[in-house]
Design a protein around this motif. Structure first.
Motif, PDB file in Angstrom:
ATOM      1  N   GLY A  93     -14.919  11.044  -9.916  1.00 32.33           N
ATOM      2  CA  GLY A  93     -15.663  11.339  -8.697  1.00 32.33           C
ATOM      3  C   GLY A  93     -16.122  10.113  -7.930  1.00 32.33           C
ATOM      4  N   GLU A  94     -15.953   8.913  -8.496  1.00 31.01           N
ATOM      5  CA  GLU A  94     -16.420   7.710  -7.815  1.00 31.01           C
ATOM      6  C   GLU A  94     -15.462   7.265  -6.714  1.00 31.01           C
ATOM      7  OE1 GLU A  94     -19.380   5.243 -10.696  1.00 31.01           O
ATOM      8  OE2 GLU A  94     -17.235   4.815 -10.946  1.00 31.01           O
ATOM      9  N   SER A  95     -15.992   6.459  -5.807  1.00 35.71           N
ATOM     10  CA  SER A  95     -15.179   5.795  -4.789  1.00 35.71           C
ATOM     11  C   SER A  95     -15.122   4.313  -5.149  1.00 35.71           C
ATOM     12  CB  SER A  95     -15.790   5.970  -3.401  1.00 35.71           C
ATOM     13  OG  SER A  95     -17.119   5.474  -3.368  1.00 35.71           O
ATOM     14  N   ILE A  96     -13.926   3.734  -5.078  1.00 36.87           N
ATOM     15  CA  ILE A  96     -13.764   2.333  -5.466  1.00 36.87           C
ATOM     16  C   ILE A  96     -12.865   1.597  -4.476  1.00 36.87           C
ATOM     17  CG2 ILE A  96     -14.026   2.905  -7.920  1.00 36.87           C
ATOM     18  CD1 ILE A  96     -10.997   2.435  -8.222  1.00 36.87           C
ATOM     19  N   MET A  97     -13.015   0.273  -4.478  1.00 39.64           N
ATOM     20  CA  MET A  97     -12.095  -0.605  -3.764  1.00 39.64           C
ATOM     21  C   MET A  97     -11.357  -1.434  -4.805  1.00 39.64           C
ATOM     22  SD  MET A  97     -14.263  -1.872  -0.421  1.00 39.64           S
ATOM     23  CE  MET A  97     -14.673  -0.693   0.891  1.00 39.64           C
ATOM     24  N   LEU A  98     -10.076  -1.615  -4.607  1.00 35.60           N
ATOM     25  CA  LEU A  98      -9.236  -2.322  -5.572  1.00 35.60           C
ATOM     26  C   LEU A  98      -8.402  -3.356  -4.821  1.00 35.60           C
ATOM     27  CD1 LEU A  98      -8.262  -2.471  -8.532  1.00 35.60           C
ATOM     28  CD2 LEU A  98      -6.635  -0.656  -7.997  1.00 35.60           C
ATOM     29  N   ASP A  99      -8.489  -4.618  -5.248  1.00 35.03           N
ATOM     30  CA  ASP A  99      -7.794  -5.680  -4.522  1.00 35.03           C
ATOM     31  C   ASP A  99      -6.315  -5.765  -4.899  1.00 35.03           C
ATOM     32  OD1 ASP A  99      -7.590  -7.032  -6.923  1.00 35.03           O
ATOM     33  OD2 ASP A  99      -8.827  -8.733  -6.348  1.00 35.03           O
ATOM     34  N   LYS A 116     -10.737  12.669 -10.620  1.00 30.30           N
ATOM     35  CA  LYS A 116     -11.051  12.664  -9.193  1.00 30.30           C
ATOM     36  C   LYS A 116     -11.564  11.295  -8.797  1.00 30.30           C
ATOM     37  CE  LYS A 116     -13.703  15.059  -5.635  1.00 30.30           C
ATOM     38  NZ  LYS A 116     -14.772  16.057  -5.359  1.00 30.30           N
ATOM     39  N   LEU A 117     -10.865  10.641  -7.873  1.00 29.09           N
ATOM     40  CA  LEU A 117     -11.259   9.312  -7.404  1.00 29.09           C
ATOM     41  C   LEU A 117     -10.881   9.150  -5.932  1.00 29.09           C
ATOM     42  CD1 LEU A 117     -10.081   6.760 -10.152  1.00 29.09           C
ATOM     43  CD2 LEU A 117     -12.437   7.450  -9.668  1.00 29.09           C
ATOM     44  N   THR A 118     -11.607   8.275  -5.255  1.00 30.29           N
ATOM     45  CA  THR A 118     -11.180   7.777  -3.952  1.00 30.29           C
ATOM     46  C   THR A 118     -10.950   6.283  -4.111  1.00 30.29           C
ATOM     47  OG1 THR A 118     -12.448   9.443  -2.725  1.00 30.29           O
ATOM     48  CG2 THR A 118     -11.797   7.446  -1.535  1.00 30.29           C
ATOM     49  N   VAL A 119      -9.740   5.834  -3.805  1.00 23.37           N
ATOM     50  CA  VAL A 119      -9.374   4.428  -3.986  1.00 23.37           C
ATOM     51  C   VAL A 119      -8.977   3.827  -2.643  1.00 23.37           C
ATOM     52  CG1 VAL A 119      -7.825   2.801  -5.120  1.00 23.37           C
ATOM     53  CG2 VAL A 119      -8.555   4.866  -6.328  1.00 23.37           C
ATOM     54  N   LEU A 130      -0.232   4.893  -6.936  1.00 23.51           N
ATOM     55  CA  LEU A 130      -1.160   6.025  -6.905  1.00 23.51           C
ATOM     56  C   LEU A 130      -0.718   7.144  -5.960  1.00 23.51           C
ATOM     57  CD1 LEU A 130      -4.628   4.202  -6.970  1.00 23.51           C
ATOM     58  CD2 LEU A 130      -3.356   5.200  -8.882  1.00 23.51           C
ATOM     59  N   SER A 131       0.366   6.921  -5.228  1.00 25.65           N
ATOM     60  CA  SER A 131       0.831   7.955  -4.304  1.00 25.65           C
ATOM     61  C   SER A 131       1.254   9.205  -5.080  1.00 25.65           C
ATOM     62  CB  SER A 131       2.013   7.441  -3.473  1.00 25.65           C
ATOM     63  OG  SER A 131       3.113   7.152  -4.295  1.00 25.65           O
ATOM     64  N   GLY A 132       0.833  10.344  -4.601  1.00 19.46           N
ATOM     65  CA  GLY A 132       1.206  11.610  -5.236  1.00 19.46           C
ATOM     66  C   GLY A 132       0.396  11.968  -6.463  1.00 19.46           C
ATOM     67  N   CYS A 133      -0.612  11.158  -6.807  1.00 19.11           N
ATOM     68  CA  CYS A 133      -1.445  11.473  -7.981  1.00 19.11           C
ATOM     69  C   CYS A 133      -2.470  12.543  -7.613  1.00 19.11           C
ATOM     70  CB  CYS A 133      -2.166  10.227  -8.483  1.00 19.11           C
ATOM     71  SG  CYS A 133      -1.072   9.007  -9.223  1.00 19.11           S
ATOM     72  N   GLU A 134      -2.377  13.664  -8.260  1.00 21.15           N
ATOM     73  CA  GLU A 134      -3.299  14.768  -7.971  1.00 21.15           C
ATOM     74  C   GLU A 134      -4.723  14.348  -8.317  1.00 21.15           C
ATOM     75  OE1 GLU A 134      -3.913  19.500  -9.146  1.00 21.15           O
ATOM     76  OE2 GLU A 134      -2.188  18.360  -9.858  1.00 21.15           O
ATOM     77  N   GLY A 135      -5.622  14.581  -7.382  1.00 22.77           N
ATOM     78  CA  GLY A 135      -7.033  14.278  -7.620  1.00 22.77           C
ATOM     79  C   GLY A 135      -7.445  12.879  -7.190  1.00 22.77           C
ATOM     80  N   ILE A 136      -6.477  12.043  -6.768  1.00 22.30           N
ATOM     81  CA  ILE A 136      -6.812  10.694  -6.321  1.00 22.30           C
ATOM     82  C   ILE A 136      -6.491  10.557  -4.834  1.00 22.30           C
ATOM     83  CG2 ILE A 136      -6.386   8.234  -6.569  1.00 22.30           C
ATOM     84  CD1 ILE A 136      -5.782   8.637  -9.464  1.00 22.30           C
ATOM     85  N   LYS A 137      -7.537  10.310  -4.048  1.00 22.71           N
ATOM     86  CA  LYS A 137      -7.366  10.081  -2.617  1.00 22.71           C
ATOM     87  C   LYS A 137      -7.204   8.588  -2.399  1.00 22.71           C
ATOM     88  CE  LYS A 137      -9.765  10.649   1.827  1.00 22.71           C
ATOM     89  NZ  LYS A 137     -11.024  11.128   2.471  1.00 22.71           N
TER      90      LYS A 137
END
Length: 255
Positions: A93-99, A116-119, A130-137
């Protein structure tokens, strides 16, 4: 083997061992010593090595940035350990930034196990992983493509990042020093990392211990109280004591 493949392998060896010998490379790749010398001459012109009598050493100039494909092959076991540790710190459920560091792809692979994540990322490799990973925006920063790192940088990338506030920023770097802070070899990469740091409640800096006590061309940031440093193994007592004093949490892959 193609010449470009041989050159990349030589760079990988240099990244790990810091030096190579012409005679040994000639035997290894079953080519003439003259062929190896030409390879090393090209690498020297590109700024990656310095030729020596009978071989070459890695150029440790603070502005040199190894291609991503080479960096990804270096210290893989350590980076895998770090990636697993970093992923364990991310909650569903967290939102993260990844370099766009060489560790980021391994971290992204571990994050696919989350529900569930927002990246938000400036890494082309992470976007694809991460494209097409269910639950990851997944949100791309956009920006100018750096071919050598497959990263998106520049004002456009920074403008997008500044619109968001996230739970955690996951970053890496070229060097960490107790006095000089976190540094990198490329200004535009450093700007993006610093922007991610400023947009996150907590920053997780992921690095192998070979980066400790090294200073590179441009400062990225200083870790703040409450931030987390993830290493592959426990550093010297001086580092442990200093991090504790500054309120920075230290986690090693052995934990």
């Amino acid at each position: 083997m193609l010449a470009i493949e041989r050159k990349n392998e030589i760079l990988s060896i240099l990244q790990k061992e810091q030096r190579v010998l012409v005679a040994e490379l000639s035997t290894r790749y079953q080519v003439t010593e003259e062929t190896i010398r030409r390879d090393l001459e090209k690498l020297e012109k590109e700024g990656f090595v310095k030729k020596t009598y009978g071989g070459a050493v890695l150029n440790k100039n603070s502005t040199i940035d190894m291609p991503l494909k080479i960096r990804e092959k270096t210290n893989r076991k350590e980076k895998q350990k770090i990636a697993q540790t970093v992923a364990s710190l991310i909650e569903d459920g967290e939102s993260i930034m990844l370099d766009s560091s060489s560790t980021s792809l391994m971290i992204a692979q571990e994050l696919k196990k989350k529900k569930k994540l927002t990246v938000i990322t400036n890494s082309v490799e992470v976007l694809i992983e991460l494209s097409g990973c269910e639950g990851i925006k997944v949100i791309s920063t956009g920006g100018t493509l750096r071919d050598s790192s497959l990263s998106l940088v520049g004002k456009m990338a920074q403008d997008v990042l500044e619109k968001y506030y996230v739970d955690k920023a996951i970053l890496s770097c070229k060097g960490i020093d107790l006095a000089k802070g976190v540094t990198d070899s490329h200004e535009m990469e450093a700007d993006v990392k610093n922007c991610m740091h400023n947009c996150a409640r907590t920053t997780i800096l992921a690095a192998d211990t070979s980066k400790l006590e090294h200073v590179f061309f441009v400062k990225v940031m200083d870790l703040s109280e409450g931030d987390i440093l993830v290493l592959d193994k426990t550093p010297k007592k001086e580092w442990v004591d200093c991090l504790e004093k500054r309120g920075i949490r230290l986690i090693t892959g052995a934990e």
